[in-house]
Design an enzyme around this catalytic site. Structure first.
Site, PDB file in Angstrom:
ATOM      1  N   GLU A  96       0.836  -1.198   0.000  1.00 48.90           N
ATOM      2  CA  GLU A  96       0.000   0.000   0.000  1.00 48.90           C
ATOM      3  C   GLU A  96       0.873   1.250   0.000  1.00 48.90           C
ATOM      4  OE1 GLU A  96      -2.462   1.487  -0.793  1.00 48.90           O
ATOM      5  OE2 GLU A  96      -4.016   1.592   0.734  1.00 48.90           O
ATOM      6  N   ASP A  97       0.343   2.325  -0.551  1.00 48.95           N
ATOM      7  CA  ASP A  97       1.096   3.582  -0.560  1.00 48.95           C
ATOM      8  C   ASP A  97       1.132   4.223   0.831  1.00 48.95           C
ATOM      9  OD1 ASP A  97      -1.621   4.203  -0.623  1.00 48.95           O
ATOM     10  OD2 ASP A  97      -1.517   5.516  -2.360  1.00 48.95           O
ATOM     11  N   ASP A 100      -3.176   5.408   6.529  1.00 47.14           N
ATOM     12  CA  ASP A 100      -3.667   6.681   7.067  1.00 47.14           C
ATOM     13  C   ASP A 100      -4.594   6.381   8.255  1.00 47.14           C
ATOM     14  OD1 ASP A 100      -4.287   9.407   7.209  1.00 47.14           O
ATOM     15  OD2 ASP A 100      -5.737   9.340   5.591  1.00 47.14           O
ATOM     16  N   PHE A 149      -0.969  16.236   3.448  1.00 43.17           N
ATOM     17  CA  PHE A 149      -1.408  15.535   2.243  1.00 43.17           C
ATOM     18  C   PHE A 149      -0.256  15.462   1.254  1.00 43.17           C
ATOM     19  CE2 PHE A 149      -3.799  14.465  -1.530  1.00 43.17           C
ATOM     20  CZ  PHE A 149      -4.670  13.521  -1.011  1.00 43.17           C
ATOM     21  N   ARG A 162       0.449  11.636  -9.868  1.00 43.44           N
ATOM     22  CA  ARG A 162       0.942  10.273  -9.607  1.00 43.44           C
ATOM     23  C   ARG A 162       2.308  10.042 -10.242  1.00 43.44           C
ATOM     24  NH1 ARG A 162      -3.154   7.089  -7.375  1.00 43.44           N
ATOM     25  NH2 ARG A 162      -5.271   7.459  -8.108  1.00 43.44           N
TER      26      ARG A 162
HETATM   27  P1  IMP Z   1      -7.031   4.864   5.029  1.00 45.59           P
HETATM   28  O1  IMP Z   1      -8.123   3.867   4.801  1.00 45.59           O
HETATM   29  O2  IMP Z   1      -7.538   6.111   5.684  1.00 45.59           O
HETATM   30  O3  IMP Z   1      -5.837   4.317   5.751  1.00 45.59           O
HETATM   31  O4  IMP Z   1      -6.669   5.373   3.606  1.00 45.59           O
HETATM   32  C1  IMP Z   1      -5.608   5.012   2.930  1.00 45.59           C
HETATM   33  C2  IMP Z   1      -5.714   5.559   1.531  1.00 45.59           C
HETATM   34  O5  IMP Z   1      -6.067   6.939   1.505  1.00 45.59           O
HETATM   35  C3  IMP Z   1      -4.357   5.476   0.895  1.00 45.59           C
HETATM   36  O6  IMP Z   1      -4.178   4.264   0.268  1.00 45.59           O
HETATM   37  C4  IMP Z   1      -4.402   6.618  -0.092  1.00 45.59           C
HETATM   38  O7  IMP Z   1      -4.989   6.172  -1.280  1.00 45.59           O
HETATM   39  C5  IMP Z   1      -5.315   7.624   0.535  1.00 45.59           C
HETATM   40  N1  IMP Z   1      -4.521   8.688   1.173  1.00 45.59           N
HETATM   41  C6  IMP Z   1      -4.381   8.921   2.495  1.00 45.59           C
HETATM   42  N2  IMP Z   1      -3.579   9.965   2.714  1.00 45.59           N
HETATM   43  C7  IMP Z   1      -3.179  10.396   1.505  1.00 45.59           C
HETATM   44  C8  IMP Z   1      -2.297  11.444   1.071  1.00 45.59           C
HETATM   45  O8  IMP Z   1      -1.705  12.200   1.844  1.00 45.59           O
HETATM   46  N3  IMP Z   1      -2.132  11.558  -0.278  1.00 45.59           N
HETATM   47  C9  IMP Z   1      -2.741  10.743  -1.172  1.00 45.59           C
HETATM   48  N4  IMP Z   1      -3.557   9.747  -0.806  1.00 45.59           N
HETATM   49  C10 IMP Z   1      -3.773   9.585   0.513  1.00 45.59           C
HETATM   50 MG    MG Z   2      -4.480   3.899  -1.821  1.00 56.27          MG
END
Ligand code: IMP
Ligand code: MG
Length: 171
Positions: A96-97, A100, A149, A162
């Site tokens: 995963e990237d 969060d 962000f 991207r």
């Molecule tokens: P989570 O379910 O809140 O952990 O969301 C994770 C997803 O939210 C990541 O895989 C990203 O796609 C997106 N995301 C969260 N923070 C960022 C950010 O700072 N930049 C871009 N995408 C983000």
């Molecule tokens: Mg993602």
């Protein structure tokens, strides 16, 4: 006009991805692994990480949508695309990237664990620990970042940025 500030340069990213590759290669020495990338944000990270693995590795991809927009996650996750192959009995590395709130990863972990993999590990390039709403952690993590962000190296804001080679803060 939004402003972009480099948080991690492509050189820093490459060095860290190589370290992650070494750790994973050591931990799974002699084993086969399936890299499961979360589209689309993890695609670039997965392609670089895969080339740093001294392992018998295959790829698969999964796609999810979190209702709401990227900045405000509503807490609901919907599976848009599943893996193509059975992962039962396999060593699954979920790539995963960003970790969060953890909502996406918790959902995917539960889904994958229900299929009885041999091993399940989370590999996240970035971790925004203070934002966590679910108790989930990465097994392999690139960098911890503050609550800002970020875009680039696969990550987007409304599908843009991207293709930036560096990870940048968007303000
Ligand atoms: P989570 O379910 O809140 O952990 O969301 C994770 C997803 O939210 C990541 O895989 C990203 O796609 C997106 N995301 C969260 N923070 C960022 C950010 O700072 N930049 C871009 N995408 C983000
Ligand atoms: Mg993602």
């Amino acid at each position: 006009m939004p402003e972009l500030k480099i948080l991690f340069s492509h050189q820093q990213i490459a060095a860290r991805v190589a370290e992650l590759g070494q750790h994973i290669s050591k931990d799974f020495a002699g084993e086969q692994v399936v890299l499961v990338g979360v589209l689309k944000g993890a695609a670039i990270f997965l392609s670089d990480l895969a080339r740093q693995l001294d392992l018998d590795a295959t790829f698969d991809f999964i796609s999810v949508s979190s209702y709401g927009n990227e900045k405000h996650n509503s807490g609901e996750v919907k599976l848009l695309k599943d893996v193509d192959q059975s992962i039962q009995g396999k060593n699954v590395l979920l790539v995963e990237d960003i970790l969060d709130t953890g909502i996406t990863m918790s959902y995917l972990k539960e889904m994958i664990m229900a299929r009885h993999p041999k091993a399940f590990k989370i590999v996240a390039l970035l971790d925004k620990k203070p934002r966590r709403k679910k108790p989930i952690q990465a097994d392999y993590m690139g960098f911890e970042i503050p609550d800002e962000f970020v875009v680039g190296y696969g990550m987007d804001c409304a599908e843009r940025y991207r293709n930036l080679p560096d990870i940048c803060v968007l303000s």
